[in-house]
Design a protein around this motif. Structure first.
Motif, PDB file in Angstrom:
ATOM      1  N   SER A   1       0.833  -1.201   0.000  1.00 30.40           N
ATOM      2  CA  SER A   1       0.000   0.000   0.000  1.00 30.40           C
ATOM      3  C   SER A   1       0.861   1.242   0.000  1.00 30.40           C
ATOM      4  O   SER A   1       1.934   1.261   0.588  1.00 30.40           O
TER       5      SER A   1
ATOM      6  N   THR B   1       0.359   5.658   0.203  1.00 29.00           N
ATOM      7  CA  THR B   1      -0.525   6.801   0.446  1.00 29.00           C
ATOM      8  C   THR B   1       0.184   8.064  -0.002  1.00 29.00           C
ATOM      9  O   THR B   1       1.327   8.303   0.377  1.00 29.00           O
TER      10      THR B   1
ATOM     11  N   GLN C   1      -7.333  -1.671  -5.014  1.00 28.88           N
ATOM     12  CA  GLN C   1      -8.201  -0.908  -4.134  1.00 28.88           C
ATOM     13  C   GLN C   1      -7.698   0.524  -4.042  1.00 28.88           C
ATOM     14  O   GLN C   1      -6.500   0.768  -3.991  1.00 28.88           O
ATOM     15  N   GLN C   2      -8.646   1.463  -4.020  1.00 26.52           N
ATOM     16  CA  GLN C   2      -8.298   2.876  -3.891  1.00 26.52           C
ATOM     17  C   GLN C   2      -9.218   3.505  -2.860  1.00 26.52           C
ATOM     18  O   GLN C   2     -10.435   3.424  -2.984  1.00 26.52           O
ATOM     19  N   ASP C   3      -8.630   4.135  -1.838  1.00 26.76           N
ATOM     20  CA  ASP C   3      -9.393   4.807  -0.785  1.00 26.76           C
ATOM     21  C   ASP C   3      -8.957   6.251  -0.717  1.00 26.76           C
ATOM     22  O   ASP C   3      -7.773   6.552  -0.835  1.00 26.76           O
ATOM     23  N   ARG C   4      -9.924   7.149  -0.507  1.00 27.63           N
ATOM     24  CA  ARG C   4      -9.617   8.572  -0.379  1.00 27.63           C
ATOM     25  C   ARG C   4     -10.004   9.021   1.020  1.00 27.63           C
ATOM     26  O   ARG C   4     -11.098   8.766   1.484  1.00 27.63           O
ATOM     27  N   ASP C   5      -9.044   9.683   1.683  1.00 23.71           N
ATOM     28  CA  ASP C   5      -9.281  10.216   3.018  1.00 23.71           C
ATOM     29  C   ASP C   5      -8.876  11.687   2.993  1.00 23.71           C
ATOM     30  O   ASP C   5      -7.700  12.010   3.159  1.00 23.71           O
TER      31      ASP C   5
ATOM     32  N   THR D   1      -5.021   6.420  -0.806  1.00 20.51           N
ATOM     33  CA  THR D   1      -4.314   5.184  -0.474  1.00 20.51           C
ATOM     34  C   THR D   1      -4.627   4.156  -1.542  1.00 20.51           C
ATOM     35  O   THR D   1      -5.787   3.837  -1.789  1.00 20.51           O
TER      36      THR D   1
END
Length: 139
Positions: A71, A73, A96-100, A105
């Motif tokens: 991973s 970020t 997988q793609q996550d936005r915070d 990430t």
């Protein structure tokens, strides 16, 4: 300095020089390609970047049973990700793609048997910065 009369010859000289300067400026602008800066990221987790790069990355490698998970970020999404071995590029798409907030990430997961043979590093490219992550050694 005394003012001189603008003659046809002097006007032609000024126009020729300005034309050469403008052509040289546009030629250099059009053919310029910035060099790719390679940044080596050591270890299995941590932060990676340089004082010159505006891009910094938090990264981690994990091994779970027969899978390898990577991973990263950062503030922006890389436009290219690949395994690097002797110039060969095997492009990998993030699982997988996550936005915070401002941070993104991206996570890649591979089965151990699906990894490229003799994979030594995983590379992420952001504009002119290439981040090189060494594959964790087998224990």
């Amino acid at each position: 300095m005394a003012a001189e009369k603008l003659t046809r010859g002097r006007l032609a000289q000024i126009i020729v020089m300005l034309t050469l300067l403008v052509v040289a400026f546009f030629w250099r602008t059009l053919v310029y390609t910035p060099g790719l800066t390679i940044i080596d990221c050591e270890g299995e987790r941590g932060f990676c970047g340089t004082s010159q790069s505006q891009q910094a990355i938090a990264f981690s490698w994990r091994k779970e049973q027969n899978s390898v998970i990577f991973s990263a970020t950062s503030d922006q999404k890389p436009h290219l990700a690949y395994w690097g071995e002797e110039g060969n590029k095997q492009i990998e798409i993030s699982d997988q793609q996550d936005r915070d907030g401002e941070k993104i990430t991206l996570t890649w997961q591979w089965k151990t048997q699906d990894l490229p043979r003799d994979a030594m590093s995983f590379n992420l490219v952001f504009d002119q910065y290439q981040f090189k992550f060494n594959y964790p050694k087998s224990e």
